[in-house]
Design a protein around this motif. Structure first.
Motif, PDB file in Angstrom:
ATOM      1  N   SER A 319      59.132  27.090  36.335  1.00  8.98           N
ATOM      2  CA  SER A 319      57.963  26.529  36.125  1.00  8.98           C
ATOM      3  C   SER A 319      58.050  26.260  37.734  1.00  8.98           C
ATOM      4  CB  SER A 319      58.715  25.334  35.671  1.00  8.98           C
ATOM      5  OG  SER A 319      58.944  25.754  34.322  1.00  8.98           O
ATOM      6  N   GLU A 320      56.698  26.501  38.253  1.00 13.03           N
ATOM      7  CA  GLU A 320      56.154  26.302  39.095  1.00 13.03           C
ATOM      8  C   GLU A 320      55.109  25.335  39.206  1.00 13.03           C
ATOM      9  OE1 GLU A 320      55.263  29.492  41.262  1.00 13.03           O
ATOM     10  OE2 GLU A 320      57.793  30.159  41.567  1.00 13.03           O
ATOM     11  N   LEU A 321      54.469  24.221  40.406  1.00 13.44           N
ATOM     12  CA  LEU A 321      52.790  23.268  40.588  1.00 13.44           C
ATOM     13  C   LEU A 321      52.254  23.969  41.120  1.00 13.44           C
ATOM     14  CD1 LEU A 321      54.853  20.814  41.785  1.00 13.44           C
ATOM     15  CD2 LEU A 321      53.977  20.597  39.603  1.00 13.44           C
ATOM     16  N   ASP A 322      50.678  24.834  40.759  1.00 19.11           N
ATOM     17  CA  ASP A 322      49.627  25.230  40.654  1.00 19.11           C
ATOM     18  C   ASP A 322      48.872  24.343  41.994  1.00 19.11           C
ATOM     19  OD1 ASP A 322      48.212  22.572  39.301  1.00 19.11           O
ATOM     20  OD2 ASP A 322      47.802  24.844  38.462  1.00 19.11           O
ATOM     21  N   ASP A 323      48.077  24.816  42.323  1.00 18.50           N
ATOM     22  CA  ASP A 323      47.202  24.279  43.803  1.00 18.50           C
ATOM     23  C   ASP A 323      47.080  22.311  43.376  1.00 18.50           C
ATOM     24  OD1 ASP A 323      47.143  26.522  45.503  1.00 18.50           O
ATOM     25  OD2 ASP A 323      45.072  27.201  45.066  1.00 18.50           O
ATOM     26  N   ASP A 324      46.304  22.443  42.067  1.00 20.27           N
ATOM     27  CA  ASP A 324      46.051  21.025  41.417  1.00 20.27           C
ATOM     28  C   ASP A 324      47.216  20.064  41.709  1.00 20.27           C
ATOM     29  OD1 ASP A 324      43.339  21.723  42.048  1.00 20.27           O
ATOM     30  OD2 ASP A 324      43.543  22.286  39.638  1.00 20.27           O
ATOM     31  N   PHE A 325      48.982  21.010  40.956  1.00 21.47           N
ATOM     32  CA  PHE A 325      50.127  19.600  40.965  1.00 21.47           C
ATOM     33  C   PHE A 325      50.524  20.123  39.621  1.00 21.47           C
ATOM     34  CE2 PHE A 325      48.307  18.178  44.988  1.00 21.47           C
ATOM     35  CZ  PHE A 325      50.077  18.640  45.781  1.00 21.47           C
ATOM     36  N   ASN A 326      49.339  21.267  38.741  1.00 19.88           N
ATOM     37  CA  ASN A 326      50.008  21.222  37.360  1.00 19.88           C
ATOM     38  C   ASN A 326      50.794  22.191  37.243  1.00 19.88           C
ATOM     39  OD1 ASN A 326      48.213  19.842  36.066  1.00 19.88           O
ATOM     40  ND2 ASN A 326      46.443  20.939  37.249  1.00 19.88           N
ATOM     41  N   ILE A 327      51.767  22.025  35.993  1.00 20.70           N
ATOM     42  CA  ILE A 327      52.890  22.180  36.221  1.00 20.70           C
ATOM     43  C   ILE A 327      52.800  24.312  35.579  1.00 20.70           C
ATOM     44  CG2 ILE A 327      55.210  22.497  34.874  1.00 20.70           C
ATOM     45  CD1 ILE A 327      55.596  20.469  35.365  1.00 20.70           C
ATOM     46  N   ARG A 328      53.688  24.898  35.240  1.00 24.03           N
ATOM     47  CA  ARG A 328      52.700  26.970  35.385  1.00 24.03           C
ATOM     48  C   ARG A 328      53.918  27.394  34.768  1.00 24.03           C
ATOM     49  NH1 ARG A 328      49.536  30.419  39.458  1.00 24.03           N
ATOM     50  NH2 ARG A 328      50.805  30.225  40.537  1.00 24.03           N
ATOM     51  N   GLU A 329      53.819  27.999  33.738  1.00 17.39           N
ATOM     52  CA  GLU A 329      55.216  28.848  33.747  1.00 17.39           C
ATOM     53  C   GLU A 329      54.802  30.244  34.365  1.00 17.39           C
ATOM     54  OE1 GLU A 329      55.959  28.752  29.519  1.00 17.39           O
ATOM     55  OE2 GLU A 329      57.754  27.282  29.744  1.00 17.39           O
TER      56      GLU A 329
END
Length: 445
Positions: A319-329
């Motif tokens: 689980s990581e944060l994208d550039d918009d600080f959204n959690i993505r797998e």
């Protein structure tokens, strides 16, 4: 004159008869031999102490053990003779089949001079605290530190550990000539001509669970290893017979477990009530393993190898944060070191049904292109009409044709080898080889 001559003749005849018949002499009651006194037990055996010490002496010199000069046959013979113990005759031992530390056991030796025995007891009292007691009207010496009893008679001595000293002693003292126990009689007859250090027979309830009526074991030593030759006598027809050969894995440098078996298992497949089958079912019940399906498809060959380190690539979800600080797998991979594993079974046409049953019960699950057996590392699976293969290496491991059916299992860095040499209708002949290097090194630390 005639009367005097007749009287002298009669008196001479009576005197000659008295001298010949000796009616005043009391006939000595024949005493029991040491083998008549031996108590029966689940484990019984005998040992040639001088031969055993000779072979262990060679081993001790091979490994340069510090006490090697103290266990030579000459030293042991001289010390035992000093205290009246006859070590040129066999030592006999008996034991319970309990696996606890408080299990019952005893050793009996022949005495050649009972007058020297008290000197041995006095010598022991200088080393170990010993008290005198009376059991079954017999003087017995007891060590509370080691929970050991020592006593002796006119031509025998007993060292005993256990809770039944009274009954054992009553058996020893109440025995008569030729009253040898049936099990001992049979065992001694079977042991004749066995030129080995130790011979033993086991008649245990634990073996009977597998249909084994008795186990006959001999021990030898080849300076580097202890070799136990075994003869397992079954009460029924064997569930398997040895094949001439089969595909096997070779042991590598870092192999810790290896099994190569080549059996004709038609009897095991047919006899649903065989003790071996019942035992396997009992083991499989713990994880709902489809044991019956395995035995129905197995064609008798098994090759297994475990050991060494292999590196595999394992995928995982992060689980990581994208550039918009959204959690993505995100799916990633990493290198993981695992213990190498390979297993091959020969099968009949029901092999694929067995694999399907493993998947149905959740024992075998697929993960990407690999599989897991319960919580095992990811393994590759290959099947065809005659084999099932699981392995962790990049390529399928090579097999070679071998005649031996054996296993190597490592216990605390000591590789113990179990080998089946031959089979008959109801007997399995084999051997267990235990290397001594690591064991002796640990003892001397």
């Amino acid at each position: 004159m005639l009367r005097k001559s007749l009287l002298i003749f009669i008196l001479a005849g009576v005197l000659a008869s008295l001298l010949y018949l000796k009616p005043w002499r009391i006939e000595k009651k024949p005493t029991a031999r040491i083998i008549d006194r031996l108590p029966s037990a689940p484990i019984i055996g005998q040992s040639n102490l001088l031969k055993l010490s000779d072979e262990f002496s060679q081993m001790s010199f091979f490994y340069e053990l510090p006490f090697r000069d103290l266990i030579t046959p000459n030293i042991i013979l001289r010390q035992c003779k000093k205290y009246g113990v006859d070590v040129q005759s066999p030592l006999y031992f008996f034991a319970s089949d309990s696996l606890s530390l408080n299990s019952e056991w005893g050793i009996m030796a022949s005495l050649q001079d009972i007058e020297e025995a008290p000197l041995g007891v006095l010598q022991l009292k200088k080393i170990v605290e010993i008290t005198d007691t009376v059991i079954a009207e017999k003087t017995v010496f007891y060590s509370a530190e080691f929970d050991l009893y020592l006593t002796y008679g006119s031509d025998w001595a007993l060292l005993y550990h256990g809770k039944n000293m009274n009954s054992v002693l009553q058996k020893l003292l109440g025995s008569t000539l030729n009253s040898i126990e049936p099990r001992w009689r049979s065992f001694l007859e079977k042991s004749k001509g066995k030129d080995t250090d130790v011979v033993a027979e086991i008649d245990s309830k634990y073996l009977q669970e597998f249909g084994v009526q008795s186990a006959f074991i001999t021990l030898t030593n080849d300076s580097t290893s202890l070799v136990f030759k075994t003869e397992l006598n079954h009460s029924d027809v064997l569930a398997f017979q040895l094949k001439d050969n089969g595909l096997s894995y070779e042991a590598k440098e870092f192999t810790s477990q290896l099994i190569n078996l080549h059996f004709d298992v038609s009897q095991l497949r047919q006899n649903k009530n065989h003790p071996y089958r019942a035992f396997l079912n009992k083991l499989g019940t713990k994880i709902s393993f489809p044991t019956n399906e395995l035995l129905d498809c197995w064609d008798g060959d098994l090759a297994f190898r475990r050991g060494g380190i292999q590196t595999i690539h394992e995928t995982y979800i992060s689980s990581e944060l994208d550039d918009d600080f959204n959690i993505r797998e995100v799916e990633k991979s990493k290198e993981v070191q695992i213990t190498g594993f390979a297993l091959q079974l020969s099968t009949n046409s029901k092999g694929k049904d067995f694999i399907a049953k493993l998947k149905q019960k959740g024992i075998l699950s697929k993960q990407n292109k690999k599989y897991r057996l319960l919580y095992s590392p990811p393994v590759k699976l290959k099947t065809n009409d005659s084999t099932i293969v699981f392995y962790t290496s990049k390529y399928r491991p090579n097999l070679i044709t071998r005649t031996e059916s054996k296993a190597i299992w490592t216990f605390d860095y000591t590789p113990v080898e179990f080998q089946i040499d031959s089979t008959t209708t109801n007997v399995v002949y084999g051997r267990i080889t235990v290397p001594l290097k690591k064991i002796l090194r640990d003892v001397l630390k």
